[in-house]
Design an enzyme around this catalytic site. Sequence first.
Site, PDB file in Angstrom:
ATOM      1  N   LYS A 233     -21.874 -29.512 -14.190  1.00 20.38           N
ATOM      2  CA  LYS A 233     -20.892 -28.511 -14.638  1.00 20.38           C
ATOM      3  C   LYS A 233     -21.002 -28.306 -16.137  1.00 20.38           C
ATOM      4  O   LYS A 233     -20.979 -29.269 -16.909  1.00 20.38           O
ATOM      5  CB  LYS A 233     -19.479 -28.999 -14.286  1.00 20.38           C
ATOM      6  CG  LYS A 233     -18.330 -28.191 -14.902  1.00 20.38           C
ATOM      7  CD  LYS A 233     -18.094 -26.902 -14.155  1.00 20.38           C
ATOM      8  CE  LYS A 233     -17.025 -26.026 -14.796  1.00 20.38           C
ATOM      9  NZ  LYS A 233     -15.664 -26.379 -14.498  1.00 20.38           N
TER      10      LYS A 233
ATOM     11  N   HIS B 153     -14.483 -19.600 -11.072  1.00 22.69           N
ATOM     12  CA  HIS B 153     -13.300 -18.767 -11.354  1.00 22.69           C
ATOM     13  C   HIS B 153     -13.581 -17.430 -12.061  1.00 22.69           C
ATOM     14  O   HIS B 153     -13.150 -17.212 -13.190  1.00 22.69           O
ATOM     15  CB  HIS B 153     -12.238 -19.555 -12.118  1.00 22.69           C
ATOM     16  CG  HIS B 153     -12.728 -20.419 -13.256  1.00 22.69           C
ATOM     17  ND1 HIS B 153     -13.519 -19.950 -14.269  1.00 22.69           N
ATOM     18  CD2 HIS B 153     -12.516 -21.723 -13.531  1.00 22.69           C
ATOM     19  CE1 HIS B 153     -13.768 -20.933 -15.116  1.00 22.69           C
ATOM     20  NE2 HIS B 153     -13.176 -22.023 -14.680  1.00 22.69           N
TER      21      HIS B 153
ATOM     22  N   ARG C  63      -8.170 -35.494 -12.512  1.00 22.31           N
ATOM     23  CA  ARG C  63      -7.703 -36.149 -13.755  1.00 22.31           C
ATOM     24  C   ARG C  63      -7.859 -37.666 -13.781  1.00 22.31           C
ATOM     25  O   ARG C  63      -7.213 -38.325 -14.585  1.00 22.31           O
ATOM     26  CB  ARG C  63      -6.221 -35.824 -14.008  1.00 22.31           C
ATOM     27  CG  ARG C  63      -5.797 -34.382 -13.842  1.00 22.31           C
ATOM     28  CD  ARG C  63      -6.402 -33.515 -14.899  1.00 22.31           C
ATOM     29  NE  ARG C  63      -5.795 -32.182 -14.973  1.00 22.31           N
ATOM     30  CZ  ARG C  63      -6.436 -31.126 -15.444  1.00 22.31           C
ATOM     31  NH1 ARG C  63      -7.678 -31.220 -15.877  1.00 22.31           N
ATOM     32  NH2 ARG C  63      -5.848 -29.958 -15.509  1.00 22.31           N
TER      33      ARG C  63
ATOM     34  N   ASN D  30     -14.117 -33.142 -16.293  1.00 21.97           N
ATOM     35  CA  ASN D  30     -13.404 -33.198 -17.592  1.00 21.97           C
ATOM     36  C   ASN D  30     -12.230 -34.175 -17.574  1.00 21.97           C
ATOM     37  O   ASN D  30     -11.092 -33.820 -17.813  1.00 21.97           O
ATOM     38  CB  ASN D  30     -12.966 -31.790 -18.032  1.00 21.97           C
ATOM     39  CG  ASN D  30     -12.037 -31.111 -17.047  1.00 21.97           C
ATOM     40  OD1 ASN D  30     -12.052 -31.415 -15.853  1.00 21.97           O
ATOM     41  ND2 ASN D  30     -11.222 -30.198 -17.531  1.00 21.97           N
TER      42      ASN D  30
ATOM     43  N   ASP E 113      -9.479 -24.258  -8.300  1.00 20.62           N
ATOM     44  CA  ASP E 113      -9.333 -24.676  -9.695  1.00 20.62           C
ATOM     45  C   ASP E 113      -7.988 -25.394  -9.863  1.00 20.62           C
ATOM     46  O   ASP E 113      -7.262 -25.147 -10.839  1.00 20.62           O
ATOM     47  CB  ASP E 113      -9.458 -23.488 -10.661  1.00 20.62           C
ATOM     48  CG  ASP E 113      -9.562 -23.916 -12.124  1.00 20.62           C
ATOM     49  OD1 ASP E 113      -9.709 -25.124 -12.378  1.00 20.62           O
ATOM     50  OD2 ASP E 113      -9.489 -23.041 -13.003  1.00 20.62           O
TER      51      ASP E 113
HETATM   52  C1  NCD Z   1      -9.050 -26.492 -16.551  1.00 14.98           C
HETATM   53  C2  NCD Z   1      -8.352 -27.844 -16.657  1.00 14.98           C
HETATM   54  O1  NCD Z   1      -7.117 -27.879 -16.862  1.00 14.98           O
HETATM   55  O2  NCD Z   1      -9.017 -28.864 -16.535  1.00 14.98           O
HETATM   56  N1  NCD Z   1      -8.155 -25.470 -16.985  1.00 14.98           N
HETATM   57  C3  NCD Z   1      -8.178 -24.157 -16.667  1.00 14.98           C
HETATM   58  O3  NCD Z   1      -7.431 -23.402 -17.270  1.00 14.98           O
HETATM   59  N2  NCD Z   1      -8.938 -23.678 -15.711  1.00 14.98           N
HETATM   60  C4  NCD Z   1     -10.287 -26.563 -17.365  1.00 14.98           C
HETATM   61  C5  NCD Z   1     -11.132 -25.351 -17.307  1.00 14.98           C
HETATM   62  O4  NCD Z   1     -11.644 -25.023 -16.236  1.00 14.98           O
HETATM   63  O5  NCD Z   1     -11.319 -24.721 -18.338  1.00 14.98           O
HETATM   64 ZN    ZN Z   2     -13.148 -23.793 -15.823  1.00 15.62          ZN
END
Ligand code: NCD
Ligand code: ZN
Length: 428
Positions: A140, A226, A60, A90, A296
């Site tokens: 990605k 995932h 983040r 992201n 993740d």
């Molecule tokens: C991820 C995130 O919070 O950045 N969230 C998730 O549910 N896995 C983004 C993503 O991988 O879609």
């Molecule tokens: Zn994702």
Amino acid sequence: MIDLCLINCKLSPESDLCCIGVENGQIASLKKTHIPAEKTIDVRGKIVLPGLIDTHVHFRDPGLTYKEDFKTGSQAAANGGFTTVLDMPNTIPPTNTAKEFQKKLKIASQKSVVDFGLHAGVGDLKEIEKIAPLHPASFKVFMDLLDNGVLQDIFQKIALLPGKNIISLHPEDRDIVNHCTSRLKSEGIMEPEDYARARPALAEELAVSQALVLANHYQLPVHLCHISSKKSLQLANMSKSLGCTVSSEITPHHLFLDSSCFLKWGNLTKTNPPLRSKSEKISVSELDQVDIIGTDHAPHTLEEKEKNVWESSPGIPNLETTLKVLITHYNKGNISFESIKRVLCENPARIFNMQKKGFLKEGMDADIVIVDLKKTGRITCEDFYSKARYTPFEGFEYVGAPVMTLCRGMTVMEDNQIFPNPGRHIYS
Ligand code: NCD
Ligand code: ZN
């Protein structure tokens, strides 16, 4: 005299004791006998694993540092036994230009206590060839946010780059997700347990098959993030046998939890793709068919998680629970020790081209996690270094936990205390 010697180490539960000599941050020797060293750590017969590698974290930073930042995220990694992380793009702004990629490299170099690589995002296609020389772990692509035309353009563009370039995919079909989500919303459906119907397994399976077709057409290696459905995994493995370079990743929550968790934890377990029913999901006994466990690690604030099912932010923090949960399942006889090493060390290093990581061998980085197979306790988010204050593994009674993490020979975690350590970009 070498810098450091770890004595009385066990490389696996069945193996004999050995000593690991460390010089200049690398493994200098693996021998039965003690080597004279400036510093000696007596491991007392505990297990030593190669430092874990997480191919999928969301730290983040920049832009969303109220959820996590590179310092707290990497501290969470070290606390969980991870010595290398690959961060997702992201952030705000997204890491999809050479300029932003360089900015994030700087942030990570200043803040990270473990080694790191960065996945690049894809926005303006012209940036792809500018980012490539900066060595992203992969490009990605969020298939749930793009149309087929753009997807094709991205593959085409990356196929033209020199060298080996991996495409990591969030495989969910955008049209199916949008269609099912709007229908449920218009019906006034609001229960957390209905979320999985908004993003059905079919959306993933369709995206996976599309990804495999693209990978095959453009002869590019793809990494499927995932994976939540057994059928997606079957498709991926089928295409491997046809010669596609494809790797599969599963999260600890998709492996160990199922959609019944929504009843207990509500939107705290909301994640994309959603948790699946027992019959749809990949079972623990099928772990040997999966290449990588990626956490993740996707932290959000409690306030963001506690909104209604459509507004709540998807994502689960995982760096500090994963190894405890896995070792507990090893202790229960559900998974083998070798598979833990395979999915969290060896395969991540091999698939993401890390020459010095993932194996305890002479010449490799001295990234080491010491595991106490008998340590017991209950998982609680109160113990997290992560800023996230929730976990669907809250209360999980673990047997086995990481007790020390060394990154290139430096102790970065001991008994859940974190020490400063300059993390490095692994692809520089
Ligand atoms: C991820 C995130 O919070 O950045 N969230 C998730 O549910 N896995 C983004 C993503 O991988 O879609
Ligand atoms: Zn994702």
